[in-house]
Enzyme design. Structure first.
Site, mmCIF file in Angstrom:
data_model
loop_
_atom_site.group_PDB
_atom_site.id
_atom_site.type_symbol
_atom_site.label_atom_id
_atom_site.label_comp_id
_atom_site.label_asym_id
_atom_site.label_seq_id
_atom_site.Cartn_x
_atom_site.Cartn_y
_atom_site.Cartn_z
ATOM 1 N N ARG A 1 73.896 45.695 65.816
ATOM 2 C CA ARG A 1 75.277 46.175 65.984
ATOM 3 C C ARG A 1 76.035 45.411 67.064
ATOM 4 O O ARG A 1 77.255 45.499 67.142
ATOM 5 C CB ARG A 1 75.288 47.673 66.303
ATOM 6 C CG ARG A 1 74.438 48.064 67.483
ATOM 7 C CD ARG A 1 74.340 49.578 67.629
ATOM 8 N NE ARG A 1 75.466 50.139 68.334
ATOM 9 C CZ ARG A 1 75.556 50.219 69.656
ATOM 10 N NH1 ARG A 1 74.594 49.760 70.422
ATOM 11 N NH2 ARG A 1 76.617 50.757 70.211
ATOM 12 N N ARG B 1 77.945 35.795 70.530
ATOM 13 C CA ARG B 1 79.036 34.812 70.518
ATOM 14 C C ARG B 1 78.725 33.686 71.496
ATOM 15 O O ARG B 1 78.116 33.913 72.537
ATOM 16 C CB ARG B 1 80.359 35.467 70.927
ATOM 17 C CG ARG B 1 80.919 36.454 69.935
ATOM 18 C CD ARG B 1 82.319 36.897 70.355
ATOM 19 N NE ARG B 1 82.275 37.666 71.590
ATOM 20 C CZ ARG B 1 82.385 38.999 71.645
ATOM 21 N NH1 ARG B 1 82.542 39.690 70.549
ATOM 22 N NH2 ARG B 1 82.337 39.625 72.795
ATOM 23 N N ARG C 1 67.023 61.301 71.832
ATOM 24 C CA ARG C 1 66.919 60.885 73.224
ATOM 25 C C ARG C 1 68.009 61.607 74.003
ATOM 26 O O ARG C 1 69.114 61.846 73.494
ATOM 27 C CB ARG C 1 67.101 59.377 73.367
ATOM 28 C CG ARG C 1 65.888 58.586 72.976
ATOM 29 C CD ARG C 1 64.718 58.770 73.908
ATOM 30 N NE ARG C 1 64.810 57.951 75.114
ATOM 31 C CZ ARG C 1 63.989 58.045 76.137
ATOM 32 N NH1 ARG C 1 63.007 58.938 76.126
ATOM 33 N NH2 ARG C 1 64.118 57.275 77.197
ATOM 34 N N ARG D 1 72.612 52.239 83.670
ATOM 35 C CA ARG D 1 73.923 51.726 84.075
ATOM 36 C C ARG D 1 74.527 52.599 85.159
ATOM 37 O O ARG D 1 74.141 53.759 85.335
ATOM 38 C CB ARG D 1 74.866 51.626 82.883
ATOM 39 C CG ARG D 1 75.051 52.894 82.074
ATOM 40 C CD ARG D 1 75.781 52.581 80.783
ATOM 41 N NE ARG D 1 75.892 53.732 79.904
ATOM 42 C CZ ARG D 1 76.332 53.667 78.656
ATOM 43 N NH1 ARG D 1 76.713 52.522 78.146
ATOM 44 N NH2 ARG D 1 76.408 54.751 77.906
ATOM 45 N N GLU E 1 73.246 56.622 85.202
ATOM 46 C CA GLU E 1 72.841 57.195 83.920
ATOM 47 C C GLU E 1 71.366 56.895 83.667
ATOM 48 O O GLU E 1 70.965 55.739 83.572
ATOM 49 C CB GLU E 1 73.707 56.592 82.807
ATOM 50 C CG GLU E 1 73.551 57.248 81.467
ATOM 51 C CD GLU E 1 74.558 56.727 80.451
ATOM 52 O OE1 GLU E 1 74.120 56.278 79.385
ATOM 53 O OE2 GLU E 1 75.779 56.758 80.738
ATOM 54 N N TYR F 1 73.427 56.785 64.496
ATOM 55 C CA TYR F 1 73.970 56.220 65.741
ATOM 56 C C TYR F 1 75.369 55.704 65.448
ATOM 57 O O TYR F 1 75.549 54.652 64.841
ATOM 58 C CB TYR F 1 73.076 55.082 66.235
ATOM 59 C CG TYR F 1 73.397 54.605 67.629
ATOM 60 C CD1 TYR F 1 72.480 54.747 68.658
ATOM 61 C CD2 TYR F 1 74.621 54.017 67.925
ATOM 62 C CE1 TYR F 1 72.754 54.322 69.938
ATOM 63 C CE2 TYR F 1 74.912 53.585 69.194
ATOM 64 C CZ TYR F 1 73.986 53.731 70.198
ATOM 65 O OH TYR F 1 74.275 53.303 71.472
ATOM 66 N N ASP G 1 79.197 54.561 66.904
ATOM 67 C CA ASP G 1 80.103 54.243 68.001
ATOM 68 C C ASP G 1 81.407 54.996 67.754
ATOM 69 O O ASP G 1 81.633 55.553 66.674
ATOM 70 C CB ASP G 1 80.352 52.731 68.072
ATOM 71 C CG ASP G 1 79.124 51.987 68.589
ATOM 72 O OD1 ASP G 1 78.571 52.423 69.608
ATOM 73 O OD2 ASP G 1 78.726 50.983 67.975
#
Length: 261
Positions: free
Chosen positions: A56, A60, A133, A164, A195, A243, A245
């Site tokens: 996902r 680049r 999770r 993070r 987190e 999952y 976004d």
């Protein structure tokens, strides 16, 4: 160098997340940026995780620091709260109500139900528990105008227990003129949140579905029950055990609306 490492890996059809990552970015980047972060996030070895989790994210070779390749990316002006407030304007909201403990009575009040909780919990785990999770958050107010100069900084080392640190003022709130760079905060203090990934057990807050082969097969059994429901729409990461976004959640919600109407 990346192309050379990809060829050295010699992976044709990636069977797991590690093989998928090696075939995308080579060993150096995989071991520095992907492996540790992924294994502490999911609580499993990268060789035990499905390959699609890493697919996902775009790879680049240009100086473009956007997360995805979408034309428009960002957070709504004023944040998500004001959008939800407008959606709920004039609608009765009940907080602290456990829907599943009052399912029959509450279902009798509505023609249709949109359920965004855990689909296995809705059916009282009749086929067994799906795996999830969870997360744990540690928030701190610091006597600093600026802690990290960015909204989110990821910690990819496995040895660091959090994934993070979020510094909230850099999203929008507390910044002059919206998004704030270094030194733009109007407050002399800043709020940060660490987190921590966590295992899930019943009663904990679920955040991520564990979309491996075993759990997806179990979900299909619950989905067969859901497909027979005439007045219940299951949505979101937990209701659809997928999952998503944010942009995918919005697209799926609009699709559900079109079908329902």
């Amino acid at each position: 160098m990346i192309e050379k490492q990809k060829q050295e890996a010699g992976i044709g059809e990636p069977k797991n997340l590690e093989e998928q990552a090696l075939s995308l970015v080579g060993r150096d980047i995989y071991e520095k940026l992907v492996k540790g972060y992924t294994e502490k996030q999911w609580g499993r070895r990268a060789t035990e995780l499905p390959s699609f989790i890493i697919r996902r994210l775009p790879v680049r070779f240009v100086y473009d620091n956007n997360y995805f390749n979408d034309k428009y990316q960002g957070i709504p002006i004023g944040g998500y709260t004001q959008i939800i407030e407008k959606m709920l304007d004039g609608i009765e909201v009940r907080l602290g109500v456990d829907f599943l403990k009052n399912k029959e009575a509450l279902a009798a009040e509505a023609e249709n139900i949109v359920f965004t909780g855990m689909i296995d919990a809705y059916y009282d785990y009749c086929y067994g528990e799906l795996e999830y999770r969870s997360l744990r958050f540690e928030t701190e107010i610091l006597d600093l105008e600026n802690y990290q100069g960015n909204a989110v900084v990821n910690y990819t080392e496995y040895e660091i227990p959090y994934t993070r640190i979020i510094e909230h003022k850099h999203f929008e709130y507390g910044c002059q003129g919206g998004y704030g760079g270094s030194g733009s905060g109007v407050s002399e203090k800043t709020v940060i949140t660490r987190e921590y990934p966590a295992s899930w057990s019943r009663g904990d807050e679920p955040y991520y579905p564990m979309n491996d082969e075993k759990n997806n097969a179990l979900y299909e059994r619950y989905r067969e029950l859901a497909d027979k429901e005439e007045h219940v729409i299951f949505g979101g990461r937990l209701g659809m055990y997928r999952y998503y976004d944010m942009h995918q959640v919005v697209a799926e919600a609009l699709k559900c609306v079109r079908q329902a109407l």
